[in-house]
Design a protein around this motif. Structure first.
Motif, PDB file in Angstrom:
ATOM      1  N   HIS A  13       0.824  -1.212   0.000  1.00 28.34           N
ATOM      2  CA  HIS A  13       0.000   0.000   0.000  1.00 28.34           C
ATOM      3  C   HIS A  13       0.854   1.256   0.000  1.00 28.34           C
ATOM      4  CE1 HIS A  13       0.224   0.655   4.560  1.00 28.34           C
ATOM      5  NE2 HIS A  13       0.846  -0.484   4.366  1.00 28.34           N
ATOM      6  N   LYS A  15       2.728   4.514  -1.505  1.00 28.06           N
ATOM      7  CA  LYS A  15       2.196   5.585  -2.344  1.00 28.06           C
ATOM      8  C   LYS A  15       2.347   5.261  -3.836  1.00 28.06           C
ATOM      9  CE  LYS A  15       2.162  10.585  -1.979  1.00 28.06           C
ATOM     10  NZ  LYS A  15       2.728  11.665  -1.157  1.00 28.06           N
ATOM     11  N   CYS A  17       1.497   2.775  -5.486  1.00 31.36           N
ATOM     12  CA  CYS A  17       1.672   1.358  -5.845  1.00 31.36           C
ATOM     13  C   CYS A  17       0.301   0.678  -5.856  1.00 31.36           C
ATOM     14  CB  CYS A  17       2.610   0.687  -4.843  1.00 31.36           C
ATOM     15  SG  CYS A  17       3.104  -0.968  -5.362  1.00 31.36           S
ATOM     16  N   THR A  18      -0.341   0.693  -7.020  1.00 30.17           N
ATOM     17  CA  THR A  18      -1.714   0.173  -7.082  1.00 30.17           C
ATOM     18  C   THR A  18      -1.869  -1.002  -8.042  1.00 30.17           C
ATOM     19  OG1 THR A  18      -2.200   1.878  -8.711  1.00 30.17           O
ATOM     20  CG2 THR A  18      -2.849   2.343  -6.447  1.00 30.17           C
ATOM     21  N   THR A  19      -0.874  -1.245  -8.874  1.00 35.69           N
ATOM     22  CA  THR A  19      -0.960  -2.405  -9.762  1.00 35.69           C
ATOM     23  C   THR A  19       0.223  -3.327  -9.523  1.00 35.69           C
ATOM     24  OG1 THR A  19       0.217  -1.176 -11.471  1.00 35.69           O
ATOM     25  CG2 THR A  19      -2.179  -1.214 -11.637  1.00 35.69           C
ATOM     26  N   ASN A  21       0.768  -5.166  -7.167  1.00 37.61           N
ATOM     27  CA  ASN A  21       1.228  -5.009  -5.773  1.00 37.61           C
ATOM     28  C   ASN A  21       0.854  -6.220  -4.911  1.00 37.61           C
ATOM     29  OD1 ASN A  21      -1.497  -4.494  -5.876  1.00 37.61           O
ATOM     30  ND2 ASN A  21      -1.434  -2.773  -4.441  1.00 37.61           N
ATOM     31  N   ALA A 125      -0.170   5.797   0.412  1.00 34.24           N
ATOM     32  CA  ALA A 125      -0.946   6.231  -0.752  1.00 34.24           C
ATOM     33  C   ALA A 125      -1.989   7.261  -0.359  1.00 34.24           C
ATOM     34  CB  ALA A 125      -1.616   5.035  -1.386  1.00 34.24           C
TER      35      ALA A 125
ATOM     36  N   ARG B 120      -5.657  -6.617  -0.048  1.00 32.93           N
ATOM     37  CA  ARG B 120      -6.405  -6.573  -1.293  1.00 32.93           C
ATOM     38  C   ARG B 120      -7.744  -5.923  -0.963  1.00 32.93           C
ATOM     39  NH1 ARG B 120      -8.453 -11.313  -2.800  1.00 32.93           N
ATOM     40  NH2 ARG B 120      -7.558 -12.761  -1.318  1.00 32.93           N
ATOM     41  N   GLU B 121      -8.128  -4.888  -1.682  1.00 29.90           N
ATOM     42  CA  GLU B 121      -9.367  -4.187  -1.330  1.00 29.90           C
ATOM     43  C   GLU B 121     -10.558  -5.114  -1.495  1.00 29.90           C
ATOM     44  OE1 GLU B 121     -10.076  -0.223  -2.213  1.00 29.90           O
ATOM     45  OE2 GLU B 121      -8.021   0.394  -1.785  1.00 29.90           O
TER      46      GLU B 121
END
Lengths: 125, 278
Positions: A13, A15, A17-19, A21, A125, B120-121
């Motif tokens: 999580h 900043k 880093c959303t793909t 991950n 993030a 994981r959301e």
């Protein structure tokens, strides 16, 4: 403790880093195997919620190749399979080491079985 | 019981909480844990109502007293405990194990922040946040913690239970909440105060009449009536969630959150939520 049940849920999580991950990659681990009581009802109902590829890949990294690469349909799951699943999810304990993000390579340490997922304020993030 | 001290939160909320919450819990962990063993009924009922195979998050698990529940069918659900205090987590690892009998049960615990989503959301079926959000010292941070809970659970069926301390303390409680020092009550809801924790220097030994006790001050935000619901609605709206039950004739591509319970019990406010997707 970091067992694979928890590892299957954790994601980086940091900043931005959303793909890519997930899943985090274990590094320099010390393992303990501890037998525990199996709850077949839990496993059967939890089964569809697993990220299977991540589980199999990570188990292999930790030296366990008992699970098939493709997730078998729930109808075909027997007692023997549940035992293997129980072992992978709940009996392999990562006591020391780290997990790194496959994307940003942030390193989350594990000390005495407790993973440290804290980030500094500017890293979040 | 020493009096509570009303305070105004300084600008740097993060470092303020580090010194008045995180460091205090690390210092008082074993003593604090001895006083926190009895689960509250509403929370036990919530955990007993979960179907087998459910996976959940206890955000601010403390000594992990809710991790072994439901007691009547152990192992049928898994609750993963998260906390900011490493010292409390050392105790939470073995929550529910009976000391001396040799039957050690290990729990899953993670050192993490209630403001962040290190998951994981939507991966969890449920999340509980018991006596945790009131340790965050600004409305923005409390709202962000609720958003983190809503993001952690499944958008189609996730359930959330949040407990916080109330300004209105019942007769059994020894606490009296001081009037806030802020003059304009329309700006800040609830009250901010420091709550003392008295730690005798040598637990287990007979304490000296005086002088041997150390007092730690913990920051609390005491919620007023309606404040938790309002904060929850703001958090849900910021995430693009509708508030209320799912529509009968849903148009599709709509997400929302239903308030299942919004109530008061023994000096606490609590709210139970259920997410939906049509």
């Amino acid at each position: 403790m970091v067992r694979l049940i928890t590892h299957n849920l954790l994601a980086c999580h940091a900043k931005g880093c959303t793909t890519n991950n997930f899943p985090l990659v274990f590094k320099d681990v010390q393992l303990e195997i501890r037998e525990s009581e199996m709850n077949p009802e839990f496993l059967r109902n939890f089964y569809p919620k697993l990220e299977w590829d991540a589980l199999v890949k990570t188990a292999e990294q930790l030296g366990d190749t008992s699970l098939p690469k493709t997730q078998p349909p729930i109808e075909s799951v027997d007692e023997e399979f549940l035992k293997a699943l129980h072992h992978v999810l709940l009996e392999i304990h990562v006591e020391e080491g780290a997990m790194t993000c496959p994307n940003c390579e942030h390193r989350y340490g594990i000390v005495s079985g407790i993973p440290n997922m804290l980030l500094a304020e500017h890293e979040v993030a | 019981m020493p009096a509570l001290i009303p305070i105004e939160v300084p600008a740097d909320a993060s470092s303020y909480e580090a010194s008045t919450v995180h460091e205090v819990y690390d210092a008082i962990a074993p003593h604090f844990s001895q006083t926190r063993y009895k689960p509250w009924p509403v929370i036990s009922q919530f955990l007993s109502s979960l179907s087998a195979g459910s996976i959940g998050l206890d955000s601010g698990t403390g000594n992990g007293k809710y991790l072994p529940l439901p007691v009547e069918r152990p192992g049928s659900v898994w609750t993963i405990g998260m906390d900011r205090s490493g010292e409390l987590l050392k105790l939470a690892r073995y929550a529910g194990s009976t000391s001396g009998s040799g039957s050690v049960v290990r729990r899953e615990v993670v050192l993490g922040d209630a403001l962040d989503v290190c998951w994981r959301e939507g991966a969890f079926d449920y999340a509980i946040s018991i006596a945790t959000i009131h340790h965050l010292s600004t409305p923005e941070r409390r709202r962000r913690a609720i958003k983190a809970l809503l993001r952690s659970v499944s958008p189609s069926h996730g359930r959330v239970l949040i407990y916080v301390w109330a300004v209105d303390q019942d007769e059994l409680s020894k606490r009296t909440i001081p009037e806030t020092s802020t003059s304009d009550s329309s700006i800040s809801k609830g009250r901010d105060a420091l709550v003392p924790w008295v730690l005798s220097e040598q637990p287990g030994k007979k304490s000296e009449p005086s002088g041997s006790a150390k007092v730690y001050q913990r920051y609390y935000h005491f919620f007023e009536s309606g404040e938790l619901k309002e904060l929850t609605c703001e958090a849900a709206t910021e995430l693009g969630l509708q508030i209320g039950p799912p529509p009968q004739d849903g148009e599709g591509n709509t997400r929302g959150v239903e308030i299942v319970q919004d109530s008061w019990e023994r000096s606490n406010f609590y709210i139970e939520l259920k997410l939906w997707e049509v």
